[in-house]
Design a protein around this motif. Sequence first.
Motif, mmCIF file in Angstrom:
data_model
loop_
_atom_site.group_PDB
_atom_site.id
_atom_site.type_symbol
_atom_site.label_atom_id
_atom_site.label_comp_id
_atom_site.label_asym_id
_atom_site.label_seq_id
_atom_site.Cartn_x
_atom_site.Cartn_y
_atom_site.Cartn_z
ATOM 1 N N ASP A 59 -4.253 -1.615 -14.406
ATOM 2 C CA ASP A 59 -4.636 -0.204 -14.501
ATOM 3 C C ASP A 59 -3.900 0.663 -13.485
ATOM 4 N N SER A 60 -3.755 0.167 -12.265
ATOM 5 C CA SER A 60 -3.058 0.967 -11.248
ATOM 6 C C SER A 60 -1.577 1.089 -11.580
ATOM 7 N N GLN A 61 -0.991 0.037 -12.187
ATOM 8 C CA GLN A 61 0.404 0.132 -12.613
ATOM 9 C C GLN A 61 0.556 1.161 -13.726
ATOM 10 N N GLU B 19 -1.313 3.768 -14.275
ATOM 11 C CA GLU B 19 -1.470 5.112 -13.714
ATOM 12 C C GLU B 19 -0.217 5.549 -12.955
ATOM 13 N N ALA B 20 0.372 4.651 -12.182
ATOM 14 C CA ALA B 20 1.603 4.973 -11.457
ATOM 15 C C ALA B 20 2.736 5.271 -12.443
ATOM 16 N N ARG C 296 4.500 -4.069 -10.048
ATOM 17 C CA ARG C 296 4.220 -5.303 -9.309
ATOM 18 C C ARG C 296 5.467 -6.178 -9.138
ATOM 19 N N ARG D 279 3.187 1.253 -3.673
ATOM 20 C CA ARG D 279 2.699 0.873 -5.000
ATOM 21 C C ARG D 279 2.651 2.023 -5.992
ATOM 22 N N SER D 280 2.644 3.260 -5.539
ATOM 23 C CA SER D 280 2.554 4.363 -6.490
ATOM 24 C C SER D 280 3.851 4.577 -7.267
ATOM 25 N N VAL E 111 -3.897 -6.046 -5.039
ATOM 26 C CA VAL E 111 -4.394 -4.676 -5.213
ATOM 27 C C VAL E 111 -3.669 -3.929 -6.329
ATOM 28 N N VAL E 112 -2.534 -4.462 -6.775
ATOM 29 C CA VAL E 112 -1.757 -3.822 -7.833
ATOM 30 C C VAL E 112 -2.160 -4.456 -9.158
ATOM 31 N N ASP E 113 -3.179 -3.895 -9.773
ATOM 32 C CA ASP E 113 -3.643 -4.430 -11.047
ATOM 33 C C ASP E 113 -2.998 -3.671 -12.205
ATOM 34 N N HIS F 248 0.835 -1.209 0.000
ATOM 35 C CA HIS F 248 0.000 0.000 0.000
ATOM 36 C C HIS F 248 0.870 1.260 0.000
#
Length: 137
Positions: free
Chosen positions: A82-84, A86-87, A55, A50-51, A78-80, A47
Amino acid sequence: MAPRTRKQLAEKLAAKEVPAEIVVEVLDRFEEVGLVDDRAFAESFVHARRSGRGRRALAQELRRKGVDDETAADALEVVDHDSQAEAARELVRRKLRSTAGLERAVRERRLFGLLARRGFPTDVVLRVVREELDGQA
């Protein structure tokens, strides 16, 4: 003191020459009362970081800290994709400012390297870098 995994605590105690059987006994007791919880550590670690990491990099860091693969995989859910993406996009946008006067090929190479070192998947790296550079043109 920051949270630690069971492995990290065992290494610290071993470095202080605490007998191995005492280390096991103490750490078992710490787990019983909830003072050592690798699952909670992994979730908190992911958490918090991850930004700025992909992964793969997070999984490597957890492994180095002694978190088993199954626990790490659960925390990394939680690290899918899409979130990767965006980061990665946020990192690229920050770096674009400092590479503004360079040729496109140089900028691409630097941005690809940045994201690859941070553990982002290749498809995310390629797509995000090209989209962001195209958006600046």
